[in-house]
Scaffold this motif. Structure first.
Motif, PDB file in Angstrom:
ATOM      1  N   GLY A  16       0.796  -1.229   0.000  1.00  0.00           N
ATOM      2  CA  GLY A  16       0.000   0.000   0.000  1.00  0.00           C
ATOM      3  C   GLY A  16       0.821   1.267   0.000  1.00  0.00           C
ATOM      4  N   LYS A  17       2.137   1.165  -0.110  1.00  0.00           N
ATOM      5  CA  LYS A  17       3.018   2.329  -0.127  1.00  0.00           C
ATOM      6  C   LYS A  17       3.768   2.381  -1.452  1.00  0.00           C
ATOM      7  N   LEU A  18       4.286   3.567  -1.771  1.00  0.00           N
ATOM      8  CA  LEU A  18       5.089   3.748  -2.972  1.00  0.00           C
ATOM      9  C   LEU A  18       6.518   4.088  -2.561  1.00  0.00           C
ATOM     10  N   TYR A  19       7.454   3.267  -3.002  1.00  0.00           N
ATOM     11  CA  TYR A  19       8.872   3.460  -2.704  1.00  0.00           C
ATOM     12  C   TYR A  19       9.534   4.082  -3.940  1.00  0.00           C
ATOM     13  N   GLU A  20      10.105   5.265  -3.749  1.00  0.00           N
ATOM     14  CA  GLU A  20      10.761   5.937  -4.868  1.00  0.00           C
ATOM     15  C   GLU A  20      12.124   5.317  -5.111  1.00  0.00           C
ATOM     16  N   GLY A  21      12.370   4.955  -6.367  1.00  0.00           N
ATOM     17  CA  GLY A  21      13.647   4.373  -6.739  1.00  0.00           C
ATOM     18  C   GLY A  21      14.690   5.443  -6.997  1.00  0.00           C
ATOM     19  N   TYR A  22      15.938   5.111  -6.705  1.00  0.00           N
ATOM     20  CA  TYR A  22      17.017   6.049  -6.982  1.00  0.00           C
ATOM     21  C   TYR A  22      18.253   5.287  -7.432  1.00  0.00           C
ATOM     22  N   GLY A  23      19.096   6.005  -8.157  1.00  0.00           N
ATOM     23  CA  GLY A  23      20.327   5.436  -8.679  1.00  0.00           C
ATOM     24  C   GLY A  23      20.985   6.431  -9.620  1.00  0.00           C
ATOM     25  N   PRO A  24      22.086   6.033 -10.251  1.00  0.00           N
ATOM     26  CA  PRO A  24      22.799   6.931 -11.157  1.00  0.00           C
ATOM     27  C   PRO A  24      21.919   7.353 -12.342  1.00  0.00           C
ATOM     28  N   VAL A  25      22.056   8.632 -12.730  1.00  0.00           N
ATOM     29  CA  VAL A  25      21.270   9.182 -13.836  1.00  0.00           C
ATOM     30  C   VAL A  25      22.185   9.792 -14.893  1.00  0.00           C
ATOM     31  N   LYS A  26      21.614  10.010 -16.060  1.00  0.00           N
ATOM     32  CA  LYS A  26      22.306  10.702 -17.149  1.00  0.00           C
ATOM     33  C   LYS A  26      21.277  11.548 -17.884  1.00  0.00           C
ATOM     34  N   GLU A  27      21.756  12.522 -18.641  1.00  0.00           N
ATOM     35  CA  GLU A  27      20.853  13.341 -19.443  1.00  0.00           C
ATOM     36  C   GLU A  27      20.677  12.690 -20.804  1.00  0.00           C
ATOM     37  N   ASP A  28      19.444  12.600 -21.249  1.00  0.00           N
ATOM     38  CA  ASP A  28      19.129  12.023 -22.553  1.00  0.00           C
ATOM     39  C   ASP A  28      18.030  12.865 -23.186  1.00  0.00           C
ATOM     40  N   LYS A  29      18.382  13.615 -24.218  1.00  0.00           N
ATOM     41  CA  LYS A  29      17.428  14.455 -24.951  1.00  0.00           C
ATOM     42  C   LYS A  29      16.725  15.439 -24.024  1.00  0.00           C
ATOM     43  N   GLY A  30      17.464  16.058 -23.141  1.00  0.00           N
ATOM     44  CA  GLY A  30      16.919  17.080 -22.257  1.00  0.00           C
ATOM     45  C   GLY A  30      16.196  16.549 -21.035  1.00  0.00           C
ATOM     46  N   LYS A  31      16.268  15.247 -20.814  1.00  0.00           N
ATOM     47  CA  LYS A  31      15.588  14.632 -19.669  1.00  0.00           C
ATOM     48  C   LYS A  31      16.599  13.820 -18.878  1.00  0.00           C
ATOM     49  N   MET A  32      16.508  13.890 -17.556  1.00  0.00           N
ATOM     50  CA  MET A  32      17.361  13.067 -16.708  1.00  0.00           C
ATOM     51  C   MET A  32      16.709  11.688 -16.578  1.00  0.00           C
ATOM     52  N   VAL A  33      17.456  10.650 -16.953  1.00  0.00           N
ATOM     53  CA  VAL A  33      16.953   9.281 -16.913  1.00  0.00           C
ATOM     54  C   VAL A  33      17.925   8.404 -16.137  1.00  0.00           C
ATOM     55  N   PHE A  34      17.406   7.307 -15.616  1.00  0.00           N
ATOM     56  CA  PHE A  34      18.256   6.362 -14.904  1.00  0.00           C
ATOM     57  C   PHE A  34      19.143   5.615 -15.902  1.00  0.00           C
ATOM     58  N   ILE A  35      20.386   5.424 -15.518  1.00  0.00           N
ATOM     59  CA  ILE A  35      21.330   4.719 -16.386  1.00  0.00           C
ATOM     60  C   ILE A  35      20.910   3.259 -16.539  1.00  0.00           C
ATOM     61  N   ASP A  36      20.494   2.622 -15.440  1.00  0.00           N
ATOM     62  CA  ASP A  36      20.088   1.218 -15.484  1.00  0.00           C
ATOM     63  C   ASP A  36      18.970   0.996 -14.461  1.00  0.00           C
ATOM     64  N   ARG A  37      17.724   0.924 -14.943  1.00  0.00           N
ATOM     65  CA  ARG A  37      16.571   0.749 -14.033  1.00  0.00           C
ATOM     66  C   ARG A  37      16.670  -0.524 -13.204  1.00  0.00           C
ATOM     67  N   SER A  38      17.310  -1.551 -13.737  1.00  0.00           N
ATOM     68  CA  SER A  38      17.383  -2.825 -13.006  1.00  0.00           C
ATOM     69  C   SER A  38      18.249  -2.719 -11.750  1.00  0.00           C
TER      70      SER A  38
END
Length: 163
Positions: free
Chosen positions: A125-147
């Motif tokens: 019943g809760k939402l856990y926010e994921g975190y990890g290394p990010v990179k910029e891709d086409k003006g958006k910050m995205v996770f390098i590896d979601r897994s």
């Protein structure tokens, strides 16, 4: 008149030959099996349609979220107010895949509009926010590896009544 009778008889024969009863056909070759479309089967889980609100409270840090889920599509609002940091306020647009939300968070902070990928894991019943290394891709910050994202007690949203 005979031409009309022959035409109608021919038409009736043609219609009868085009109509088939599927239950009478037998398939003896297993390679000729066809997948059945069970889209409208009563056993399929109904698509979720809901509006749910969440909050995160820890020390002087707060965040509030409202999610509108329509099947796999997701939209909503998310506001972060962390102590001694600039507030972020914006919108969410993404999808719900099983117990995971993957969305773009478009927000304003310090007079700039930014976009970053947001991944949340729904558990108990809760939402856990994921975190990890990010990179910029086409003006958006995205996770390098979601897994390799971590979903611990870093930011955990609890459900609350919507106001």
């Amino acid at each position: 008149m005979n031409k009309h009778i022959l035409f109608l008889a021919g038409l009736a024969i043609m219609m009868a030959s085009c109509t088939s009863n599927q239950s009478e056909k037998k398939v003896s070759d297993s390679s000729a099996m066809v997948a059945l479309d069970t889209t409208f089967s009563a056993t399929n889980k109904a698509a979720e349609h809901s509006i749910t609100c969440y909050e995160y409270l820890k020390n002087k840090d707060t965040a509030t979220m409202q999610l509108r889920i329509d099947g796999e599509e997701l939209t909503g609002f998310l506001d972060y107010k962390f102590a001694e940091k600039d507030a972020n306020k914006g919108t969410l647009a993404g999808e719900m895949k099983g117990d995971t939300i993957i969305a773009d968070y478009t927000f304003d902070s310090e007079g700039l509009r930014s976009v970053r990928e947001l991944v949340l894991l729904k558990k108990d019943g809760k939402l856990y926010e994921g975190y990890g290394p990010v990179k910029e891709d086409k003006g958006k910050m995205v996770f390098i590896d979601r897994s390799k994202l971590k979903f611990d007690n870093h930011v955990v949203f609890s459900s609350k009544p919507c106001q």
